[in-house]
Design a protein around this motif. Structure first.
Motif, mmCIF file in Angstrom:
data_model
loop_
_atom_site.group_PDB
_atom_site.id
_atom_site.type_symbol
_atom_site.label_atom_id
_atom_site.label_comp_id
_atom_site.label_asym_id
_atom_site.label_seq_id
_atom_site.Cartn_x
_atom_site.Cartn_y
_atom_site.Cartn_z
ATOM 1 N N VAL A 6 0.822 -1.173 -0.246
ATOM 2 C CA VAL A 6 -0.101 0.070 -0.099
ATOM 3 C C VAL A 6 0.731 1.443 0.061
ATOM 4 N N ARG A 7 0.320 2.548 -0.506
ATOM 5 C CA ARG A 7 1.104 3.682 -0.300
ATOM 6 C C ARG A 7 0.680 4.306 1.157
ATOM 7 N N PRO A 8 1.847 4.478 1.832
ATOM 8 C CA PRO A 8 1.657 5.144 3.153
ATOM 9 C C PRO A 8 1.248 6.357 3.240
ATOM 10 N N ARG A 9 0.556 7.100 4.093
ATOM 11 C CA ARG A 9 0.384 8.715 4.051
ATOM 12 C C ARG A 9 1.690 9.356 4.793
ATOM 13 N N GLY A 44 14.401 1.774 -20.754
ATOM 14 C CA GLY A 44 13.302 0.620 -20.204
ATOM 15 C C GLY A 44 12.203 1.339 -20.047
ATOM 16 N N THR A 45 11.190 0.934 -19.323
ATOM 17 C CA THR A 45 9.749 1.314 -19.078
ATOM 18 C C THR A 45 9.446 1.808 -17.759
ATOM 19 N N GLN A 46 10.640 2.339 -16.999
ATOM 20 C CA GLN A 46 10.485 2.746 -15.550
ATOM 21 C C GLN A 46 9.430 3.722 -15.052
ATOM 22 N N VAL A 47 9.293 4.608 -16.059
ATOM 23 C CA VAL A 47 8.232 5.417 -15.599
ATOM 24 C C VAL A 47 7.073 5.070 -15.869
ATOM 25 N N ILE A 48 6.733 4.156 -16.775
ATOM 26 C CA ILE A 48 5.326 3.606 -17.024
ATOM 27 C C ILE A 48 5.166 2.585 -15.797
ATOM 28 N N VAL A 49 6.120 1.922 -15.345
ATOM 29 C CA VAL A 49 6.032 0.869 -14.146
ATOM 30 C C VAL A 49 5.570 1.651 -13.053
ATOM 31 N N TYR A 50 6.291 3.059 -12.780
ATOM 32 C CA TYR A 50 5.962 3.748 -11.559
ATOM 33 C C TYR A 50 4.489 4.235 -11.542
ATOM 34 N N LEU A 51 4.127 4.721 -12.902
ATOM 35 C CA LEU A 51 2.803 5.189 -12.942
ATOM 36 C C LEU A 51 1.573 4.078 -12.715
ATOM 37 N N VAL A 52 1.883 2.782 -13.378
ATOM 38 C CA VAL A 52 0.955 1.874 -13.009
ATOM 39 C C VAL A 52 0.862 1.419 -11.598
ATOM 40 N N LEU A 53 2.324 1.463 -10.826
ATOM 41 C CA LEU A 53 2.013 1.128 -9.461
ATOM 42 C C LEU A 53 1.173 2.229 -8.693
ATOM 43 N N TRP A 54 1.413 3.556 -9.271
ATOM 44 C CA TRP A 54 0.714 4.478 -8.582
ATOM 45 C C TRP A 54 -0.763 4.366 -8.546
ATOM 46 N N VAL A 55 -1.350 3.885 -9.772
ATOM 47 C CA VAL A 55 -2.690 3.416 -9.987
ATOM 48 C C VAL A 55 -3.311 2.499 -9.207
ATOM 49 N N PRO A 58 -3.431 0.651 -3.500
ATOM 50 C CA PRO A 58 -4.222 1.575 -2.663
ATOM 51 C C PRO A 58 -3.588 2.211 -1.926
ATOM 52 N N ASN A 59 -4.194 3.486 -1.029
ATOM 53 C CA ASN A 59 -3.762 4.383 -0.262
ATOM 54 C C ASN A 59 -4.019 3.204 1.042
ATOM 55 N N GLU A 60 -2.877 3.924 2.021
ATOM 56 C CA GLU A 60 -3.089 3.214 3.243
ATOM 57 C C GLU A 60 -4.337 3.124 3.826
ATOM 58 N N ASP A 61 -4.842 4.398 4.064
ATOM 59 C CA ASP A 61 -6.014 4.649 4.744
ATOM 60 C C ASP A 61 -7.433 3.960 4.185
ATOM 61 N N LYS A 62 -7.437 3.987 2.657
ATOM 62 C CA LYS A 62 -8.419 3.087 1.902
ATOM 63 C C LYS A 62 -8.281 1.798 2.103
ATOM 64 N N TYR A 63 -7.137 1.357 2.302
ATOM 65 C CA TYR A 63 -7.013 -0.063 2.476
ATOM 66 C C TYR A 63 -7.597 -0.556 3.952
ATOM 67 N N ALA A 64 -7.142 0.256 4.868
ATOM 68 C CA ALA A 64 -7.358 0.038 6.287
ATOM 69 C C ALA A 64 -8.949 0.096 6.441
ATOM 70 N N ALA A 65 -9.599 1.044 5.739
ATOM 71 C CA ALA A 65 -11.423 1.052 5.760
ATOM 72 C C ALA A 65 -11.863 -0.128 5.384
ATOM 73 N N ARG A 66 -11.084 -0.764 4.149
ATOM 74 C CA ARG A 66 -11.924 -1.933 3.622
ATOM 75 C C ARG A 66 -11.619 -3.175 4.667
#
Length: 67
Positions: A6-9, A44-55, A58-66
């Motif tokens: 998850v992406r931490p706050r 390579g496609t590092q920036v594309i991989v970063y953007l895909v991971l960004w999408v 989930p955010n940490e708070d949204k994951y914790a709410a589920r």
């Protein structure tokens, strides 16, 4: 220990992808950021991989709410 991807706050710089990867693999966020920046020197496609991971990560708070 939280091993979910998850992406931490806290500790974000841009989107929190590197901080989330660092938490998941139990390493420092600075090391992951440095490795990402160094990988930009290679073709390579590092920036594309970063953007895909960004999408997809989930955010940490949204994951914790589920759960």
């Amino acid at each position: 220990m939280n091993r979910k991807l998850v992406r931490p706050r806290e500790g974000r710089m841009l989107a929190g992808v590197c901080a989330g990867l660092a938490r998941r693999f139990n390493t420092s966020a600075g090391l992951i950021r440095l490795l990402f920046l160094l990988s930009l020197l290679l073709p390579g496609t590092q920036v594309i991989v970063y953007l895909v991971l960004w999408v997809l990560m989930p955010n940490e708070d949204k994951y914790a709410a589920r759960y």
